[in-house]
Scaffold this motif. Sequence first.
Motif, PDB file in Angstrom:
ATOM      1  N   ASP A  77       0.776  -1.166  -0.009  1.00 50.88           N
ATOM      2  CA  ASP A  77       0.033  -0.190   0.058  1.00 50.88           C
ATOM      3  C   ASP A  77       0.991   1.075  -0.022  1.00 50.88           C
ATOM      4  O   ASP A  77       1.997   1.146   0.407  1.00 50.88           O
ATOM      5  N   PRO A  78       0.306   2.615  -0.480  1.00 50.62           N
ATOM      6  CA  PRO A  78       1.159   3.684  -0.148  1.00 50.62           C
ATOM      7  C   PRO A  78       1.392   4.116   1.131  1.00 50.62           C
ATOM      8  O   PRO A  78       0.660   3.728   2.031  1.00 50.62           O
ATOM      9  N   PRO A  79       2.942   4.086   1.458  1.00 51.90           N
ATOM     10  CA  PRO A  79       3.153   4.340   3.028  1.00 51.90           C
ATOM     11  C   PRO A  79       2.451   5.601   3.699  1.00 51.90           C
ATOM     12  O   PRO A  79       2.282   6.511   3.237  1.00 51.90           O
ATOM     13  N   ARG A  80       1.892   5.131   4.969  1.00 53.85           N
ATOM     14  CA  ARG A  80       1.243   5.984   5.717  1.00 53.85           C
ATOM     15  C   ARG A  80       1.965   6.021   6.911  1.00 53.85           C
ATOM     16  O   ARG A  80       2.912   5.177   7.138  1.00 53.85           O
ATOM     17  N   ILE A  81       2.043   7.030   7.834  1.00 58.12           N
ATOM     18  CA  ILE A  81       2.577   6.945   9.187  1.00 58.12           C
ATOM     19  C   ILE A  81       2.194   5.786   9.868  1.00 58.12           C
ATOM     20  O   ILE A  81       0.870   5.632   9.906  1.00 58.12           O
TER      21      ILE A  81
END
Lengths: 307, 344
Positions: A77-81
Amino acid sequence: MAGDMQSARGTSRLYQGKGPWLLLPAWAVIGIFLLLPVCLIVVYSFLTKEFHGGVIPEPSLAAYDQFFFDRGIFGDDPPRIEWNYIEIYLLSFLQAGLATLFCLVIGLPSAWYIATRPIRLRQMLILVITVPYWVNLLIRTISLKFLIRDEGPMNAFLQWTGLLDHPLHLVNTSYAVQLGLFYSYLPFMVLPIFASAERFDIALSEASADLYSTKWQTFRLITLPTIWPGVVAGSILVFVPSLGAFLAPNLLGGAKTYMIGSLIDEQFKGAAGNWPFGAAAATILMSVVLVVLILNARSQIKLKGAG
Amino acid sequence: MKQTRISLLALGIVALSGGGALAEGDVALYNWGEYIEPEILIRFEAETGIHVTMDTYDSNEAMLASLKAGKLGQYDLAIPGDYMVDIMRNEGMLDTFEPSDLTNFGNILPQYIDVPFDPGRHSTIPYLTGTTSFAVDRNKFKGDINSLALLFNPPEELKGKINVLDAQNDVLALASMYLGIPQCTSDRDQLRALNDMLQNAKKDWASFGSDNSREVLVSGDVTLSMTWSGYSARARDEGANVEWAYPKEGYIMWMDNVVLLKDAPNRENALKFMNFLLEPEIGAANTNYAKYAPVLKGEKPFLDEKIANAPESNPPADHPGTFVQSCSEEVQVVYDKIWANLKK
């Protein structure tokens, strides 16, 4: 005072040139058994993880990436915090901070009380404070669990007195973890404060009262500055081990919420076998503690400078 | 160190030249805590003059980590679980022997020779076997217990009264059986379902705990504890009215094995010790001690009756348990993530 300085300088002349040699054993022990492993931990945190434990000597930031970024359970997935680990750290800091606060609230008056007793009683009381701590921490933690169980003596008593009509559910909650931390480290607060309070000259308080200061002013301006080093030392001695504790969270908290200690433990001894991540988690913890201690040292210096 | 090498060399020469009278020295065993009848070590030393030194560990992974961190070469034997034998072989940590090296090899129960993790037994011998599922306090729960739903979707009266093993492999294996998906699946929908199911189940669990998974039953803190069969039998011994479940969706069968480690400093003595462990009387002493199921022929006459007849020692023959698999690296990464989500 001047005489003391003189003799101190005389001593140093006597040992002049021998100082480094005298320190050699200490440095060897600290260097080999403390600094070297710490350096290894930092290095490992920047290496590539090997499947089932171990590291491959190729530089990598994957461990820190895992700590700070969430890419979903499949990692694409696109990186999140990533809040998981930050939350674990914040929670651990909160628990350790609360434990320190409770130890201070109970420990400061106790230490003061003991320090102001006659010398024989003083020694007795200090002995009484330390006696329970001759028993292994694991055994004390398990005993505590038996005391506070739903069907344990504490709840039996509370229900017998009629204060409660159903058991107070403590085991496997974060309150039990807090109780365990506070209980484990209380003497580490009492003893340093006692050591500074014991040297306090009560005549200073009397002088302060003679000069028309209120009780609060005397406490704030005379007593507290004298015992402050003990308070700081005690707080550090309680705070730092509380951060890394894993007995209380595992046994009293039912291992349901990670604290930092259990998180790191799992990386080396659990199925995850992710050494770089464990090393990174330890490095981040060390860095944060170091910053806190440096800030504290600076404020101490400022305090002394102002005084 | 040099001296040891020389004396080992001497030992080797004596052994080669057929002068087998010299049977002294050490054998270094790396074992679980409280996992061997102490009397066995004393008897082995009395009979052979070989002294057994033993260090202990508390999980397969801790043992692996310690061997990887440089202890390989210091121990002759270790006692890993089934899936860990696979992992250790892939890490190149195992030595091999010929079954004919062990005169008692024929005592092994035939179904335990061709096992998936060591077909034909060339690096390992079986040590103890048992099952992993859950035990229920029958004073508190009267309903049907033969389903994993009790663990993962419990009825109202069990909510908040459940302890779960603090062991990723076992929990994820049972959870997979409950969902009817293969272990170590790489199918994304199945993995997502596994994650969601566990997230949902966690709110009904009181605690994670392995070492204390028996004690919480005896003390009455929980009504259901996921644990090992031997712990269930011991809980009954200690007064808890527990029943052991063989859930219809499946349960875990495990087997601990004595493995011959690579670079074993006392290989010959290690083989002697392995052979000693394969004597029915010795095997039975261990089975009685740990309260698991026998792995050797001829143990029966030496077994305590209570253990021989305990439901924990007698899994239903028409519904056998399944070994835990060791997953591939890409699946293991997802498993770690699911476990971290569960434990946070």
